[in-house]
Structures are given as structure tokens and as C-alpha cells.
Write a protein that holds these residues in place. Sequence first.
Motif, mmCIF file in Angstrom:
data_model
loop_
_atom_site.group_PDB
_atom_site.id
_atom_site.type_symbol
_atom_site.label_atom_id
_atom_site.label_comp_id
_atom_site.label_asym_id
_atom_site.label_seq_id
_atom_site.Cartn_x
_atom_site.Cartn_y
_atom_site.Cartn_z
ATOM 1 N N ASP A 4 0.825 -1.212 0.000
ATOM 2 C CA ASP A 4 0.000 0.000 0.000
ATOM 3 C C ASP A 4 0.857 1.258 0.000
ATOM 4 N N ASN A 5 1.951 1.237 0.757
ATOM 5 C CA ASN A 5 2.862 2.381 0.770
ATOM 6 C C ASN A 5 3.531 2.574 -0.583
ATOM 7 N N THR A 43 2.317 1.675 -3.455
ATOM 8 C CA THR A 43 1.271 2.164 -4.350
ATOM 9 C C THR A 43 1.025 3.648 -4.122
ATOM 10 N N ARG A 44 1.017 4.053 -2.871
ATOM 11 C CA ARG A 44 0.785 5.458 -2.536
ATOM 12 C C ARG A 44 1.928 6.330 -3.087
ATOM 13 N N ILE A 45 3.166 5.885 -2.937
ATOM 14 C CA ILE A 45 4.314 6.638 -3.456
ATOM 15 C C ILE A 45 4.250 6.714 -4.980
ATOM 16 N N ARG A 62 1.630 6.471 -6.930
ATOM 17 C CA ARG A 62 0.530 7.351 -7.358
ATOM 18 C C ARG A 62 0.841 8.815 -7.096
ATOM 19 N N TRP A 63 1.544 9.119 -5.999
ATOM 20 C CA TRP A 63 1.932 10.488 -5.711
ATOM 21 C C TRP A 63 2.867 11.004 -6.810
ATOM 22 N N THR A 83 0.940 11.474 -10.007
ATOM 23 C CA THR A 83 0.128 12.689 -9.984
ATOM 24 C C THR A 83 0.963 13.914 -10.327
ATOM 25 N N ARG A 122 5.200 -3.619 -6.398
ATOM 26 C CA ARG A 122 3.748 -3.653 -6.144
ATOM 27 C C ARG A 122 3.139 -4.938 -6.695
#
Length: 170
Positions: A6-7, A9-11, A13-14, A17, A156
Motif C-alpha cells: 500500500d505504501n 502504491t501510494r508513493i 501514485r503520488w 500525480t 507492487r
Amino acid sequence: MSALADNLTRISRWLDTWVERCSVAILSVLVLVVWLGILSRYVLPWNLTFTEELARYLMIWVALLSVSLGICRRQHVGVLLLFNRLPRPLRMTLSLAFDLIAFVFFAVIFYHGLTYVERGFSQSTMIYGMPRGYPYLIIPLASAVACIQLTLSALRDLLHRDTQPASGTA
């Protein structure tokens, strides 16, 4: 393992973006510059020669930055008809092999891009007279972002056991 995935994926996606925002901003400026060039050539009595060179550099920047967007979202070009019919362990192995090949490719581009940038600072652009190293900075920058996104996407895929790697969907 799920928290780590999850971390990651969050990185990813950040980073995705921010690259997307930069790409949209550059593309917006590109459209304005091209329209300004068209207007100055055919409608207005101005002689704006800088628009062609600026549009060329902006187009290259947005194209190279957008590579990492496709990597993050697993929307890069591929024929998935046979790939999706393979057994899951073979798909995972092939996906990791493809990611490794792509990583090496972008790492080589990064390395040679640094040399290209260094040589570019001893040359000047035709219209602006600025060192070519500045427009060439996108080569190592975009390839570094692509390497980062490849690494994050591969990790991931390894950690998310329930998803299909390189499926062409986000």
C-alpha cells in the motif's frame, strides 16, 4: 506485506500525480505556443521565430515525461492476448523479466543522458542562445522517473498476489 504494498502504491501514485500535472502544464504551454506561432505567421504582423524551437522542446519534454505515466498505470504497449492465457507464475516471471529489461534500458538512457546534458552545456540553442543542456535535462530526468516507477510497479506486483501484473489496467 500488504502495508508495504500500500505504501509503494501510494508513493507511485503520488509521483504519477506530479508527473501528470507537469505534463498537463507543459502540454498547455505547448498548445499556446503553437497557436501563437500560427497566429504570428498567418494572422498577426509579428515575426515570432522563437515559437518553433520552444514548441519542439516542449513536445519532447511532455512526450518523455509521459512515459512514466504509462509505466505506473501499466498501460504501456503490449499484446496481452497470449500473455493473459499463461499460468500465473509464468506471467509473474515474464512481467518481472520485462520490467528488468525496461529498467536496464532506462538506466542506460539515464547514464548516457547525463553525458548528453554535460556536452549540451557547451552548445547553444539556435534562437535563444541558451545552453542546450537545459532542454536536454529531460533525458536523465524522465528516465530516472521511469526507473523509479518500474521499480515501484514491479514491487507492487510482487506484493499484491491477487492482482495480475502488466494487465494494461490501473
